[in-house]
Write an enzyme that holds these catalytic residues in place. Structure first.
Site, PDB file in Angstrom:
ATOM      1  N   TYR A 131      56.534  45.962  51.403  1.00 23.63           N
ATOM      2  CA  TYR A 131      55.843  46.146  52.723  1.00 23.63           C
ATOM      3  C   TYR A 131      55.344  44.513  52.721  1.00 23.63           C
ATOM      4  CZ  TYR A 131      51.518  45.893  56.115  1.00 23.63           C
ATOM      5  OH  TYR A 131      50.764  45.690  56.791  1.00 23.63           O
ATOM      6  N   ASP A 170      44.967  35.123  59.276  1.00 25.12           N
ATOM      7  CA  ASP A 170      45.510  36.060  60.393  1.00 25.12           C
ATOM      8  C   ASP A 170      45.355  36.554  61.230  1.00 25.12           C
ATOM      9  OD1 ASP A 170      47.375  38.474  60.486  1.00 25.12           O
ATOM     10  OD2 ASP A 170      45.769  39.816  59.467  1.00 25.12           O
ATOM     11  N   ASP A 229      54.494  43.957  58.744  1.00 25.68           N
ATOM     12  CA  ASP A 229      52.968  44.670  59.793  1.00 25.68           C
ATOM     13  C   ASP A 229      53.792  43.447  60.760  1.00 25.68           C
ATOM     14  OD1 ASP A 229      51.080  43.847  61.366  1.00 25.68           O
ATOM     15  OD2 ASP A 229      49.822  43.447  59.676  1.00 25.68           O
ATOM     16  N   ASP A 289      51.675  42.985  63.962  1.00 22.17           N
ATOM     17  CA  ASP A 289      50.842  42.925  65.018  1.00 22.17           C
ATOM     18  C   ASP A 289      50.677  43.662  65.534  1.00 22.17           C
ATOM     19  OD1 ASP A 289      49.233  41.181  62.403  1.00 22.17           O
ATOM     20  OD2 ASP A 289      50.312  38.674  63.681  1.00 22.17           O
ATOM     21  N   HIS A 348      54.485  48.275  62.209  1.00 16.77           N
ATOM     22  CA  HIS A 348      53.635  49.118  62.358  1.00 16.77           C
ATOM     23  C   HIS A 348      53.122  47.886  63.948  1.00 16.77           C
ATOM     24  CE1 HIS A 348      50.606  46.807  60.918  1.00 16.77           C
ATOM     25  NE2 HIS A 348      51.487  46.486  58.738  1.00 16.77           N
ATOM     26  N   GLU A 359      49.466  47.233  66.422  1.00 14.09           N
ATOM     27  CA  GLU A 359      47.971  47.748  66.402  1.00 14.09           C
ATOM     28  C   GLU A 359      47.673  47.656  67.621  1.00 14.09           C
ATOM     29  OE1 GLU A 359      46.450  44.053  64.453  1.00 14.09           O
ATOM     30  OE2 GLU A 359      48.514  44.631  63.467  1.00 14.09           O
ATOM     31  N   CYS A 411      42.311  40.993  60.892  1.00 15.19           N
ATOM     32  CA  CYS A 411      42.733  41.771  59.435  1.00 15.19           C
ATOM     33  C   CYS A 411      41.675  43.156  60.334  1.00 15.19           C
ATOM     34  CB  CYS A 411      41.807  41.105  58.606  1.00 15.19           C
ATOM     35  SG  CYS A 411      41.503  42.450  57.252  1.00 15.19           S
ATOM     36  N   ARG A 463      49.447  51.606  64.867  1.00 14.74           N
ATOM     37  CA  ARG A 463      48.627  51.272  64.334  1.00 14.74           C
ATOM     38  C   ARG A 463      47.326  51.279  65.203  1.00 14.74           C
ATOM     39  NH1 ARG A 463      46.541  45.839  60.854  1.00 14.74           N
ATOM     40  NH2 ARG A 463      44.291  45.476  61.907  1.00 14.74           N
ATOM     41  N   GLU A 494      43.447  52.607  60.692  1.00 11.15           N
ATOM     42  CA  GLU A 494      43.349  51.171  59.826  1.00 11.15           C
ATOM     43  C   GLU A 494      41.960  51.174  59.585  1.00 11.15           C
ATOM     44  OE1 GLU A 494      43.194  49.773  57.580  1.00 11.15           O
ATOM     45  OE2 GLU A 494      44.098  47.379  58.542  1.00 11.15           O
ATOM     46  N   ASN A 507      45.797  51.763  54.000  1.00 14.05           N
ATOM     47  CA  ASN A 507      45.768  51.034  53.439  1.00 14.05           C
ATOM     48  C   ASN A 507      45.171  50.684  52.162  1.00 14.05           C
ATOM     49  OD1 ASN A 507      45.809  48.658  53.535  1.00 14.05           O
ATOM     50  ND2 ASN A 507      44.745  47.809  55.218  1.00 14.05           N
TER      51      ASN A 507
END
Length: 311
Positions: free
Chosen positions: A51, A65, A92, A94, A119, A121, A129, A162, A192, A215
């Site tokens: 990952y 982040d 990731d 985002d 993924h 989101e 985050c 996500r 998440e 996660n």
């Protein structure tokens, strides 16, 4: 063997290899790897998939982040991890770096760089985050349009959607969004920041037959669970996104403090990877063997010891 040797390279796409791992019995364990070295070490430990965390990437660059980095910056990390390990990698993505066309561009770049899965989101920029407060959610249908765009652009990339809705819309809202995202073309769902075993079980029960990602980040809202515990709750994949970076950062902090305090590294050598261990990990001699002009490296047997009274 070195990644330069063609016969050692995988013959199947990263996406197809990720799908194959996901179809196997048992939960797919995906440790976070923030660079090529950590990817090699994770592979050596026996992991078959990896990952790449946005939080780990940005932190390694000295950035928060908040959705600051670009598609091409992420692709740099993807290439080194995929090249170093040869393993299928979940990345990731985002918020997809924009709207539908940006998401399609991201998918093409990530797939060409060697990613096996990504993924996306349902937050708005500037994102946070997933375990932090007051996240701003995108409209569910706007997010579904991004998922559909990603599915349309990919050749074989696995698409995970996500949802960060549990914190503000509750379990019902998160489940409703997840079902919409599956209808739009997602292959799996990443709920998440669920914060109890009961929430994990309830979400899985309401998404029968859908591959789910858990996660297991430290210092967040989720209590510590093992991979087998997540599997028992109904999850197909688990990530430990920033763990390797946290350990590496703590060790570096202690090293720099030791140099400042002691005037050198002599009191920290016992905590270091040796030269021989480093060369073995990166396969230095294997690379040297590919070019007859390179004389094989002889590793020094040890640091010269200073004689008392000398300088």
């Amino acid at each position: 063997m070195p990644y330069l040797v063609a016969e050692e390279l995988p013959r199947e796409t990263a996406g197809s290899r990720f799908r194959a791992l996901l179809r196997r019995p048992g939960i797919l364990r995906l440790p976070g790897t923030h660079n090529g070295m950590s990817a090699i070490q994770a592979k050596t430990a026996g992991f078959e998939g990896l990952y790449l965390s946005g939080a780990a990437m940005t932190a390694s660059m000295g950035l928060p982040d908040l959705g600051i980095i670009t598609v091409d910056e992420v692709a740099f990390f993807i290439r080194q991890i995929a090249r170093a390990s040869g393993l299928p990698l979940l990345v990731d993505g985002d918020t997809g770096y924009g709207e539908a066309l940006n998401v399609m561009h991201m998918v093409r770049v990530f797939e060409e760089a060697g990613a096996g899965a990504v993924h996306i989101e349902d937050q708005l920029l500037p994102k946070k985050c997933g375990h932090l407060n007051d996240k701003k959610l995108a409209d569910a249908h706007d997010m579904a349009a991004k998922v559909a765009a990603a599915a349309k652009a990919r050749r074989d990339l696995v698409i995970l959607a996500r949802t960060d809705a549990a914190a503000s819309e509750g379990l019902d809202g998160a489940v409703a969004r997840a079902k919409l995202y599956m209808e739009a073309g997602a292959d799996a769902i990443f709920p998440e920041a669920l914060n109890t075993a009961e929430m994990f079980r309830a979400f899985a029960k309401r998404m029968p037959g859908v591959p789910l990602l858990a996660n297991m980040t430290e210092f967040g809202k989720t209590p510590f669970f093992t991979a087998s515990e997540f599997e028992e709750m109904g999850y197909s994949m688990v990530i430990w996104p920033v763990s390797s970076l946290r350990v590496a950062n703590k060790a570096q902090e202690q090293l720099y403090a030791a140099i400042a305090r002691d005037g050198g590294t002599h009191k920290a050598v016992d905590r270091m990877q040796t030269r021989a261990e480093l060369y073995a990990t990166i396969g230095l001699h294997d690379y040297e063997a590919l070019d007859a002009s390179i004389v094989q490296t002889i590793i020094p047997e040890g640091m010269p010891q200073r004689v008392a009274g000398s300088r």
